[in-house]
Design a protein around this motif. Structure first.
Motif, PDB file in Angstrom:
ATOM      1  N   SER A   1     -19.259 -28.537 -25.792  1.00  0.00           N
ATOM      2  CA  SER A   1     -20.373 -29.188 -25.092  1.00  0.00           C
ATOM      3  C   SER A   1     -21.266 -29.911 -26.077  1.00  0.00           C
ATOM      4  O   SER A   1     -22.391 -30.279 -25.757  1.00  0.00           O
ATOM      5  CB  SER A   1     -21.202 -28.150 -24.313  1.00  0.00           C
ATOM      6  OG  SER A   1     -21.772 -27.213 -25.210  1.00  0.00           O
TER       7      SER A   1
ATOM      8  N   ASP B   1     -19.558 -27.870 -20.053  1.00  0.00           N
ATOM      9  CA  ASP B   1     -20.356 -27.246 -18.987  1.00  0.00           C
ATOM     10  C   ASP B   1     -21.681 -27.982 -18.850  1.00  0.00           C
ATOM     11  O   ASP B   1     -21.849 -29.080 -19.387  1.00  0.00           O
ATOM     12  CB  ASP B   1     -20.553 -25.750 -19.267  1.00  0.00           C
ATOM     13  CG  ASP B   1     -21.203 -25.481 -20.617  1.00  0.00           C
ATOM     14  OD1 ASP B   1     -22.188 -26.156 -20.960  1.00  0.00           O
ATOM     15  OD2 ASP B   1     -20.718 -24.591 -21.345  1.00  0.00           O
ATOM     16  N   TRP B   2     -22.643 -27.384 -18.156  1.00  0.00           N
ATOM     17  CA  TRP B   2     -23.919 -28.033 -17.851  1.00  0.00           C
ATOM     18  C   TRP B   2     -24.707 -28.416 -19.100  1.00  0.00           C
ATOM     19  O   TRP B   2     -25.567 -29.310 -19.051  1.00  0.00           O
ATOM     20  CB  TRP B   2     -24.781 -27.109 -16.994  1.00  0.00           C
ATOM     21  CG  TRP B   2     -25.169 -25.846 -17.695  1.00  0.00           C
ATOM     22  CD1 TRP B   2     -24.534 -24.648 -17.643  1.00  0.00           C
ATOM     23  CD2 TRP B   2     -26.279 -25.655 -18.593  1.00  0.00           C
ATOM     24  NE1 TRP B   2     -25.158 -23.720 -18.447  1.00  0.00           N
ATOM     25  CE2 TRP B   2     -26.239 -24.311 -19.034  1.00  0.00           C
ATOM     26  CE3 TRP B   2     -27.297 -26.478 -19.060  1.00  0.00           C
ATOM     27  CZ2 TRP B   2     -27.165 -23.773 -19.921  1.00  0.00           C
ATOM     28  CZ3 TRP B   2     -28.223 -25.954 -19.958  1.00  0.00           C
ATOM     29  CH2 TRP B   2     -28.149 -24.613 -20.367  1.00  0.00           C
TER      30      TRP B   2
ATOM     31  N   ILE C   1     -15.964 -30.656 -16.401  1.00  0.00           N
ATOM     32  CA  ILE C   1     -17.160 -29.818 -16.402  1.00  0.00           C
ATOM     33  C   ILE C   1     -16.888 -28.530 -15.623  1.00  0.00           C
ATOM     34  O   ILE C   1     -16.462 -28.563 -14.467  1.00  0.00           O
ATOM     35  CB  ILE C   1     -18.356 -30.550 -15.775  1.00  0.00           C
ATOM     36  CG1 ILE C   1     -18.646 -31.844 -16.548  1.00  0.00           C
ATOM     37  CG2 ILE C   1     -19.590 -29.648 -15.752  1.00  0.00           C
ATOM     38  CD1 ILE C   1     -19.048 -31.636 -17.987  1.00  0.00           C
TER      39      ILE C   1
ATOM     40  N   ASP D   1     -18.457 -25.207 -13.914  1.00  0.00           N
ATOM     41  CA  ASP D   1     -19.748 -24.837 -13.324  1.00  0.00           C
ATOM     42  C   ASP D   1     -19.984 -23.327 -13.236  1.00  0.00           C
ATOM     43  O   ASP D   1     -21.124 -22.868 -13.320  1.00  0.00           O
ATOM     44  CB  ASP D   1     -19.873 -25.422 -11.911  1.00  0.00           C
ATOM     45  CG  ASP D   1     -19.885 -26.940 -11.918  1.00  0.00           C
ATOM     46  OD1 ASP D   1     -20.562 -27.506 -12.796  1.00  0.00           O
ATOM     47  OD2 ASP D   1     -19.214 -27.552 -11.070  1.00  0.00           O
ATOM     48  N   SER D   2     -18.912 -22.557 -13.031  1.00  0.00           N
ATOM     49  CA  SER D   2     -19.070 -21.125 -12.768  1.00  0.00           C
ATOM     50  C   SER D   2     -18.729 -20.296 -13.999  1.00  0.00           C
ATOM     51  O   SER D   2     -17.630 -20.439 -14.560  1.00  0.00           O
ATOM     52  CB  SER D   2     -18.154 -20.699 -11.609  1.00  0.00           C
ATOM     53  OG  SER D   2     -18.447 -21.451 -10.448  1.00  0.00           O
TER      54      SER D   2
ATOM     55  N   LEU E   1     -20.019 -18.988 -19.501  1.00  0.00           N
ATOM     56  CA  LEU E   1     -19.441 -20.324 -19.390  1.00  0.00           C
ATOM     57  C   LEU E   1     -18.463 -20.620 -20.516  1.00  0.00           C
ATOM     58  O   LEU E   1     -17.491 -21.357 -20.322  1.00  0.00           O
ATOM     59  CB  LEU E   1     -20.552 -21.376 -19.367  1.00  0.00           C
ATOM     60  CG  LEU E   1     -21.341 -21.491 -18.059  1.00  0.00           C
ATOM     61  CD1 LEU E   1     -22.577 -22.363 -18.257  1.00  0.00           C
ATOM     62  CD2 LEU E   1     -20.464 -22.059 -16.949  1.00  0.00           C
TER      63      LEU E   1
ATOM     64  N   ARG F   1     -14.778 -21.947 -19.797  1.00  0.00           N
ATOM     65  CA  ARG F   1     -14.226 -23.165 -20.399  1.00  0.00           C
ATOM     66  C   ARG F   1     -12.884 -22.898 -21.054  1.00  0.00           C
ATOM     67  O   ARG F   1     -11.940 -23.681 -20.920  1.00  0.00           O
ATOM     68  CB  ARG F   1     -15.220 -23.726 -21.430  1.00  0.00           C
ATOM     69  CG  ARG F   1     -16.361 -24.489 -20.806  1.00  0.00           C
ATOM     70  CD  ARG F   1     -17.531 -24.753 -21.716  1.00  0.00           C
ATOM     71  NE  ARG F   1     -17.232 -24.860 -23.130  1.00  0.00           N
ATOM     72  CZ  ARG F   1     -18.180 -24.930 -24.067  1.00  0.00           C
ATOM     73  NH1 ARG F   1     -19.467 -24.905 -23.720  1.00  0.00           N
ATOM     74  NH2 ARG F   1     -17.860 -25.028 -25.328  1.00  0.00           N
TER      75      ARG F   1
END
Length: 351
Positions: free
Chosen positions: A62, A85-86, A105, A107-108, A115, A119
């Motif tokens: 990320s 991820d976010w 991406i 999310d959960s 995360l 990933r």
């Protein structure tokens, strides 16, 4: 032109510039630190036949390691798939896409490992389904740490004898690798790792992380705990204060991991004026314009804009609950050795 010559087109951007910050403190300021290990890992994979021309590179990132891979992949004609991820900054996301990377991406969070583990789970699906794909695996690839021999050489060449090295810890490669190489000449080097509460890297109970590039919910194999003499943990608000201080007082527009390392190094160098200290600044601050350098965003951070402590609290164990800047004497022990003497960790609120 050889594959190595092509890969080294970005080599001039790999090393740090050395910036004097005080009489005994120097900042090793990188444009993009992860370019060095990314290039080194890809070169080694080519040499060993694990990365073929035109192959697909798959990685979980990320942050800046993903950007480094994208910059190299576009030069070499590799396909790149990144699982993120976010925490992925929207401007970085846009840049990755423009460089041709395929970004997925997640999310959960996974039940264990958050995360980061989620990933990795998605990444393994790509590796299974894409024939001949290659995973650099920055968290576990020993070439990550090995690549920092070049940085150690540069520091010795420009600074001379180093007494202390300070740096943030994420994948573990930069601090573990650089310290290991420096100690071949300076066995008494004092190495300080910088982490954040809620990160499992040095024994904290897993919690919510709000700092990209610092800490983690899974323990990378490249974190060599026996290299560290001391570990510090800073909260997000403390990190952001230090990042702004580094910019205001020294004109260095860096990311928050650099700010975290600066806060610790500045404190340690003041308290050890006869020691030469180098602090690692991994990347510049451009991808944090809408977060760390945005006042409206900062107002959403717990503890902002309250005062930042001038010195850390010394804790008796890395498992303690930490609500402010804290430090622990690691003494070059393994994680198991340290945790064997620590009380059972308290559970973080909200974890």
């Amino acid at each position: 032109m050889s594959i190595h010559t092509l890969m080294r087109k970005l080599e001039d951007f790999e090393g740090p510039r050395l910036v004097p910050l005080s009489a005994n403190l120097f900042g090793a300021s990188f444009f993009l630190m992860k370019l060095l290990p990314a290039r080194f890992m890809l070169e080694r994979a080519v040499d060993q036949g694990r990365l073929r021309p035109g192959a697909t590179i798959c990685e979980s990132s990320s942050g800046t390691f993903g950007l480094a891979l994208a910059m190299l992949a576009v030069q070499q004609g590799y396909r790149l798939i990144l699982v993120s991820d976010w925490a992925l900054d929207r401007h970085l996301h846009q840049r990755l896409v423009e460089l041709g990377a395929e970004v997925t991406i997640v999310d959960s969070p996974a039940p264990c490992g958050g995360l980061q583990q989620s990933r990795l789970d998605r990444l393994h699906v790509y590796l299974r389904d894409i024939r001949g794909s290659y995973w650099p695996s920055q968290y576990y690839n020993r070439d990550n740490s090995l690549s920092y021999g070049k940085v150690a050489e540069q520091l010795i060449d420009r600074v001379g004898k180093l007494d202390c090295l300070v740096g943030p810890v994420g994948s573990g490669g930069s601090m573990s690798g650089t310290s290991r190489y420096l100690r071949t000449l300076f066995p008494d080097l004092h190495a300080i790792g910088v982490d954040t509460p809620g990160s499992v890297l040095f024994g904290q109970p897993s919690g919510k992380l709000n700092l990209s590039g610092l800490g983690g919910n899974i323990l990378p194999g490249n974190v060599d705990h026996s290299q560290f003499d001391e570990v510090h943990w800073l909260t997000p608000a403390e990190v952001f204060h230090a990042t702004h201080q580094l910019h205001r007082e020294h004109g260095l527009f860096m990311g928050p991991t650099s700010g975290a390392a600066y806060r610790v190094a500045e404190w340690w160098s003041r308290n050890n004026p006869d020691k030469t200290v180098v602090v690692m600044f991994p990347d510049e601050g451009h991808r944090y314009v809408e977060t760390v350098y945005d006042q409206q965003w900062l107002e959403t951070i717990a503890g902002w804009p309250g005062p930042s402590p001038a010195s850390p609290v010394t804790v008796g164990a890395p498992t303690e609950l930490m609500s402010a800047w804290s430090r622990f004497a690691w003494r070059r022990r393994t994680l198991d050795e340290v945790l064997a003497q620590a009380p059972r960790p308290a559970r973080l609120a909200g974890a």
